[in-house]
Design an enzyme around this catalytic site. Structure first.
Site, PDB file in Angstrom:
ATOM      1  N   CYS A  59       7.694   0.161  -1.716  1.00 45.39           N
ATOM      2  CA  CYS A  59       6.952   0.246  -0.456  1.00 45.39           C
ATOM      3  C   CYS A  59       7.063   1.717  -0.028  1.00 45.39           C
ATOM      4  CB  CYS A  59       7.474  -0.748   0.584  1.00 45.39           C
ATOM      5  SG  CYS A  59       9.134  -0.485   1.189  1.00 45.39           S
ATOM      6  N   HIS A  83      28.082  -2.557 -11.879  1.00 46.56           N
ATOM      7  CA  HIS A  83      29.208  -3.061 -11.073  1.00 46.56           C
ATOM      8  C   HIS A  83      28.818  -4.230 -10.167  1.00 46.56           C
ATOM      9  CE1 HIS A  83      31.816   0.874 -11.225  1.00 46.56           C
ATOM     10  NE2 HIS A  83      31.304   0.558 -12.411  1.00 46.56           N
ATOM     11  N   ARG A 121      34.386  -9.610  -7.598  1.00 51.57           N
ATOM     12  CA  ARG A 121      33.671  -9.179  -6.388  1.00 51.57           C
ATOM     13  C   ARG A 121      32.308  -9.856  -6.278  1.00 51.57           C
ATOM     14  NH1 ARG A 121      35.705  -3.171  -8.001  1.00 51.57           N
ATOM     15  NH2 ARG A 121      37.845  -3.481  -7.289  1.00 51.57           N
ATOM     16  N   GLY A 161      11.038   1.927   0.738  1.00 53.07           N
ATOM     17  CA  GLY A 161      11.903   1.044  -0.050  1.00 53.07           C
ATOM     18  C   GLY A 161      12.704   0.102   0.836  1.00 53.07           C
ATOM     19  N   VAL A 162      12.807   0.413   2.116  1.00 54.83           N
ATOM     20  CA  VAL A 162      13.702  -0.334   3.006  1.00 54.83           C
ATOM     21  C   VAL A 162      13.162  -1.727   3.318  1.00 54.83           C
ATOM     22  CG1 VAL A 162      14.756  -0.383   5.291  1.00 54.83           C
ATOM     23  CG2 VAL A 162      14.679   1.754   3.998  1.00 54.83           C
ATOM     24  N   GLY A 163      11.918  -1.803   3.733  1.00 54.63           N
ATOM     25  CA  GLY A 163      11.357  -3.110   4.069  1.00 54.63           C
ATOM     26  C   GLY A 163      11.398  -4.047   2.876  1.00 54.63           C
ATOM     27  N   ARG A 209       7.068   7.033  -0.698  1.00 52.54           N
ATOM     28  CA  ARG A 209       6.848   8.222   0.133  1.00 52.54           C
ATOM     29  C   ARG A 209       8.064   9.140   0.129  1.00 52.54           C
ATOM     30  NH1 ARG A 209       4.491   4.436   4.959  1.00 52.54           N
ATOM     31  NH2 ARG A 209       2.454   4.029   4.004  1.00 52.54           N
ATOM     32  N   ARG A 231      37.187  -7.175 -12.419  1.00 54.50           N
ATOM     33  CA  ARG A 231      37.124  -6.809 -10.996  1.00 54.50           C
ATOM     34  C   ARG A 231      35.694  -6.914 -10.457  1.00 54.50           C
ATOM     35  NH1 ARG A 231      36.878  -1.986 -13.684  1.00 54.50           N
ATOM     36  NH2 ARG A 231      35.812  -0.218 -12.715  1.00 54.50           N
ATOM     37  N   HIS A 269       0.823  -1.218   0.000  1.00 57.33           N
ATOM     38  CA  HIS A 269       0.000   0.000   0.000  1.00 57.33           C
ATOM     39  C   HIS A 269       0.855   1.267   0.000  1.00 57.33           C
ATOM     40  CE1 HIS A 269       0.845  -0.993   4.196  1.00 57.33           C
ATOM     41  NE2 HIS A 269       0.747   0.288   4.454  1.00 57.33           N
TER      42      HIS A 269
HETATM   43  C1  RB5 Z   1       3.856   0.499   5.232  1.00 57.31           C
HETATM   44  O1  RB5 Z   1       3.092   1.413   5.902  1.00 57.31           O
HETATM   45  C2  RB5 Z   1       5.344   0.797   5.315  1.00 57.31           C
HETATM   46  O2  RB5 Z   1       5.808   0.540   6.580  1.00 57.31           O
HETATM   47  C3  RB5 Z   1       6.065   0.004   4.265  1.00 57.31           C
HETATM   48  O3  RB5 Z   1       5.544   0.316   3.015  1.00 57.31           O
HETATM   49  C4  RB5 Z   1       7.538   0.255   4.095  1.00 57.31           C
HETATM   50  O4  RB5 Z   1       7.852   1.610   4.135  1.00 57.31           O
HETATM   51  C5  RB5 Z   1       8.454  -0.536   4.894  1.00 57.31           C
HETATM   52  O5  RB5 Z   1       9.675  -0.397   4.735  1.00 57.31           O
END
Ligand code: RB5
Length: 150
Positions: A66, A99, A138, A69-71, A110, A134, A9
């Site tokens: 997301c 690379h 790696r 992007g981290v999750g 977001r 190289r 979402h």
């Molecule tokens: C969802 O609300 C949010 O936590 C997810 O999209 C993301 O940002 C996690 O890394």
């Protein structure tokens, strides 16, 4: 090129735009959801869908969105053969492929606006692993970690 894409979402608002962009660039797009905006859905489900498509070579590259992007990136990198990164600058979006053989781009819907997202996708989709000695060396070292952990 075959590109699998998915978003929770948090990433949903950008996904539709990116699907259209990829198609207009001539790519074969596999949209693995979400197909509706559901505030209760979970990013690991969508990261998994793209990661499996890449693992099984049903897609050459993947894009996961997301909120940050981290999750998506953390979840995707738990899959053998997947090399995912959050790239919110165009240099990394291309150089990560050239690379490091990055095969999944993670975007935070977001964080980046639609114009920057377009440039990031263009940079990622258009890049190829150079396979210079190289970089290949790696990459082999990175792949050895997967064997060690098997
Ligand atoms: C969802 O609300 C949010 O936590 C997810 O999209 C993301 O940002 C996690 O890394």
């Amino acid at each position: 090129m075959k590109i699998a894409i998915a978003a929770d979402h948090g990433g949903y608002p950008l996904k539709e735009q990116i699907v259209k962009q990829l198609k207009s660039l001539g790519h074969e797009v596999s949209d693995l959801g979400a197909h509706t905006l559901d505030p209760l859905d979970d990013y690991p489900d969508f990261a998994h869908a793209v990661a499996v498509a890449v693992q099984q070579k049903k897609a050459d590259k993947g894009i996961i969105l997301c909120g940050s992007g981290v999750g998506a990136c953390v979840a995707a990198n738990k899959h053998k053969g997947v090399r995912a990164s959050v790239c919110h600058d165009t240099y990394s979006a291309a150089q990560g492929v050239e690379h490091d053989d990055m095969n999944v781009l993670c975007l935070g819907s977001r964080i980046v606006g639609s114009a920057l997202a377009t440039e990031l996708v263009k940079a990622f989709a258009g890049a190829k692993f150079t396979a210079e000695e190289r970089h290949a060396r790696r990459l082999e070292k990175v792949l050895a970690f997967e064997k060690d952990n098997a």
